[in-house]
Design an enzyme around this catalytic site. Sequence first.
Site, mmCIF file in Angstrom:
data_model
loop_
_atom_site.group_PDB
_atom_site.id
_atom_site.type_symbol
_atom_site.label_atom_id
_atom_site.label_comp_id
_atom_site.label_asym_id
_atom_site.label_seq_id
_atom_site.Cartn_x
_atom_site.Cartn_y
_atom_site.Cartn_z
ATOM 1 C CG HIS A 24 -0.417 0.273 2.509
ATOM 2 N ND1 HIS A 24 -0.028 -0.701 3.395
ATOM 3 C CD2 HIS A 24 -0.171 1.440 3.143
ATOM 4 C CE1 HIS A 24 0.417 -0.167 4.508
ATOM 5 N NE2 HIS A 24 0.341 1.138 4.385
ATOM 6 C CG ASP A 82 -0.070 -4.038 2.565
ATOM 7 O OD1 ASP A 82 0.491 -3.509 1.587
ATOM 8 O OD2 ASP A 82 -0.357 -3.409 3.614
ATOM 9 C CB SER A 132 2.877 1.925 6.321
ATOM 10 O OG SER A 132 1.550 1.719 6.693
ATOM 11 N N GLY A 133 5.099 -0.460 6.159
ATOM 12 C CA GLY A 133 6.201 -0.979 5.352
ATOM 13 C C GLY A 133 7.450 -1.298 6.141
#
Length: 269
Positions: free
Chosen positions: A62, A115, A217-218
């Site tokens: 994402h 994801d 995120s990530g």
Amino acid sequence: MIFELSLLAERPTRIVGGTNAKTGLHPWQVSVHWGDPDRGLEQRHVCGGSLLTAGWVLTAGHCKTLAPQHPRPLGRFLVLAGKYKLGTTEDTEQSSRVTRTFIYPGYSGTVAPYDIALMKLEKPFELNPFVATVSLPYPETIPRGDAMLTGWGSIGRGKNFDGPMILQEAVLPILDYDICKRALDKALRHEGRNPLHPTNICTGPLDGTKSACKGDSGGPLVTENAFGQAEVIGVVSWGLFPCGGRNAPSVYTRVSAYVTWIHKIMLNH
């Protein structure tokens, strides 16, 4: 409390309940920036990531979808390694543009399974004590025990953002999948769906004292393997917002489910 499903990427500050990391202790952690100064578009941190080799970064799928949401989606991805404090140029940092992003097939671009993504760098980094790689787990292994989360995600338990731009760290317990699912089923009963998938892993604690949050995120969830090496077991994916609520696990993409795909992409590109 009203919960809102949230991909954990937005304006960065720090992990809820985290502490300042020690400089150079997490040299595989990178900051993924988006922007283009040549077009007047300021580059800013949008996601974390892990350095798998000198030229490849592991992150969330994402993170790629964040770019078109900008009112002027003309920028590019830039990866910064050797970073400790955002918003300042450091002697230890290196930067490289992203030439290609590979998102795992089947990822829908929302709060959903699969994801995960790989970013190929235009120029490989020079490895040193502040810029180093992290190991991949054995395929399909299920991690247990405690793990280390690092990132520049928000400290805020509400919708306001506050705190320094220094890299944060937190040791978190890995939750049993069924316990995580039950907690999320209850928290999301009014949402009508629970996106948790067997290729996810979760961390607590369920008392909400520590949590991944927006901006993480990530980024990597890491344990130490049998050889004493840092091993990335999870990629920060989604959670319940505001962050740090009770019975609100943080959800990660389980890296061991994608090791074959990762090797295939890096070998063929």
